[in-house]
Design a protein around this motif. Structure first.
Motif, PDB file in Angstrom:
ATOM      1  N   VAL A  17       2.830  60.645  74.969  1.00 55.01           N
ATOM      2  CA  VAL A  17       3.305  59.257  74.938  1.00 55.01           C
ATOM      3  C   VAL A  17       2.267  58.314  74.315  1.00 55.01           C
ATOM      4  N   THR A  18       1.344  58.851  73.526  1.00 51.48           N
ATOM      5  CA  THR A  18       0.318  58.036  72.881  1.00 51.48           C
ATOM      6  C   THR A  18       0.596  57.934  71.383  1.00 51.48           C
ATOM      7  N   GLY A  19      -0.208  57.103  70.707  1.00 52.21           N
ATOM      8  CA  GLY A  19      -0.044  56.932  69.263  1.00 52.21           C
ATOM      9  C   GLY A  19       1.348  56.408  68.950  1.00 52.21           C
ATOM     10  N   PRO A  20       1.987  56.944  67.920  1.00 53.67           N
ATOM     11  CA  PRO A  20       3.331  56.459  67.571  1.00 53.67           C
ATOM     12  C   PRO A  20       4.384  56.791  68.628  1.00 53.67           C
ATOM     13  N   TYR A  21       4.068  57.741  69.515  1.00 50.98           N
ATOM     14  CA  TYR A  21       4.992  58.080  70.609  1.00 50.98           C
ATOM     15  C   TYR A  21       5.110  56.938  71.621  1.00 50.98           C
ATOM     16  N   ARG A  22       4.244  55.938  71.541  1.00 51.39           N
ATOM     17  CA  ARG A  22       4.375  54.760  72.408  1.00 51.39           C
ATOM     18  C   ARG A  22       5.565  53.904  72.005  1.00 51.39           C
ATOM     19  N   PHE A  23       5.982  54.022  70.738  1.00 49.01           N
ATOM     20  CA  PHE A  23       7.046  53.167  70.212  1.00 49.01           C
ATOM     21  C   PHE A  23       8.366  53.905  70.001  1.00 49.01           C
ATOM     22  N   VAL A  24       8.280  55.140  69.523  1.00 55.16           N
ATOM     23  CA  VAL A  24       9.492  55.934  69.294  1.00 55.16           C
ATOM     24  C   VAL A  24       9.292  57.337  69.865  1.00 55.16           C
ATOM     25  N   ARG A  25      10.391  57.935  70.285  1.00 53.83           N
ATOM     26  CA  ARG A  25      10.312  59.249  70.910  1.00 53.83           C
ATOM     27  C   ARG A  25      10.253  60.390  69.888  1.00 53.83           C
ATOM     28  N   ARG A  70      11.499  52.623  77.873  1.00 53.70           N
ATOM     29  CA  ARG A  70      10.488  51.759  77.261  1.00 53.70           C
ATOM     30  C   ARG A  70      10.211  52.067  75.790  1.00 53.70           C
ATOM     31  N   THR A  71      10.946  53.021  75.220  1.00 55.12           N
ATOM     32  CA  THR A  71      10.748  53.356  73.808  1.00 55.12           C
ATOM     33  C   THR A  71      12.093  53.410  73.080  1.00 55.12           C
ATOM     34  N   CYS A  72      12.006  53.400  71.758  1.00 55.37           N
ATOM     35  CA  CYS A  72      13.198  53.580  70.925  1.00 55.37           C
ATOM     36  C   CYS A  72      13.302  55.048  70.533  1.00 55.37           C
ATOM     37  N   LYS A  73      14.493  55.442  70.157  1.00 54.73           N
ATOM     38  CA  LYS A  73      14.717  56.843  69.796  1.00 54.73           C
ATOM     39  C   LYS A  73      14.060  57.192  68.457  1.00 54.73           C
ATOM     40  N   LEU A  74      14.289  56.357  67.432  1.00 53.01           N
ATOM     41  CA  LEU A  74      13.858  56.733  66.088  1.00 53.01           C
ATOM     42  C   LEU A  74      13.262  55.583  65.277  1.00 53.01           C
ATOM     43  N   ILE A  75      13.812  54.389  65.425  1.00 53.77           N
ATOM     44  CA  ILE A  75      13.360  53.248  64.635  1.00 53.77           C
ATOM     45  C   ILE A  75      12.665  52.248  65.552  1.00 53.77           C
ATOM     46  N   PRO A  76      11.355  52.018  65.343  1.00 50.30           N
ATOM     47  CA  PRO A  76      10.612  51.118  66.240  1.00 50.30           C
ATOM     48  C   PRO A  76      11.286  49.751  66.393  1.00 50.30           C
ATOM     49  N   PHE A  77      11.404  49.319  67.644  1.00 49.54           N
ATOM     50  CA  PHE A  77      11.921  48.005  68.031  1.00 49.54           C
ATOM     51  C   PHE A  77      13.425  47.817  67.749  1.00 49.54           C
TER      52      PHE A  77
END
Length: 194
Positions: free
Chosen positions: A118-126, A185-192
């Motif tokens: 859940v770190t790096g880009p995994y904080r924003f997208v799964r 708390r995260t998006c599936k593929l596209i941040p935000f």
């Protein structure tokens, strides 16, 4: 040739070569699968990559008036935006793959002692590897502009959607409420966005 070997084309080729080198280097640096992939699944995956990359660069080898013709104007602004998408996409995919480390799998399968990253880009997208890969594909399509590449990219994204849903179910089964909270708390593929 329909598309010239511009600096933008060379940049996308270098990006995809770097991507391929990292993937080959990391291919066996994974934990043992709970269930193994069949030879036919591995061949299908490899064939898919060959088809995608062949389709993306067809306009380099065929003249106008063929099915491989470039349909996107080769304006510098479009090509430079394509390069930016490709570079950022490849960077995101490689970064995400290295963070995932031993938990990565080419197919939808659990690993022994599977961990949720859940770190790096995994904080924003799964699924940031897919996010980056799709961005790089779209960027390359903008640079080469071939209709076959655009169609194959669209089909790939459609197929990837089904794979993502399977992965989501697997991870929900593995991690239960922890994954459910992560999904909230995260998006599936596209941040935000999604």
């Amino acid at each position: 040739m329909n598309v010239s070997l511009s600096p933008q084309v060379y940049t996308t080729i270098i990006c995809w070569l770097l991507f391929s080198i990292i993937w080959l280097w990391q291919r066996n640096k994974t934990k043992e699968n709970v269930s193994t992939r069949t030879v036919s699944q591995k061949i299908a995956a490899f064939s898919g990559y060959v088809i995608i990359f062949s389709a993306l660069y067809l306009p380099l080898f065929f003249t106008k008036g063929t099915v491989a013709e470039s349909i996107i104007p080769q304006y510098d602004i479009i090509q430079n935006f394509g390069v930016l998408l490709c570079v950022c996409g490849i960077f995101t995919s490689i970064w995400s793959r290295l963070l995932l480390g031993w938990n990565w799998s080419g197919g939808v399968t659990a690993k022994k002692d599977h961990e949720l990253i859940v770190t790096g880009p995994y904080r924003f997208v799964r699924h940031p590897i897919y996010t980056g890969f799709i961005a790089a594909l779209i960027g390359t399509c903008l640079v080469t502009g071939g209709i076959v590449g655009i169609v194959i990219t669209g089909l790939y994204i459609f197929g990837l959607y089904a794979k993502i849903n399977k992965e989501e179910q697997l991870l929900a089964d593995l991690f239960g409420d922890v994954y459910s909270d992560y999904q909230k708390r995260t998006c599936k593929l596209i941040p935000f966005l999604w």
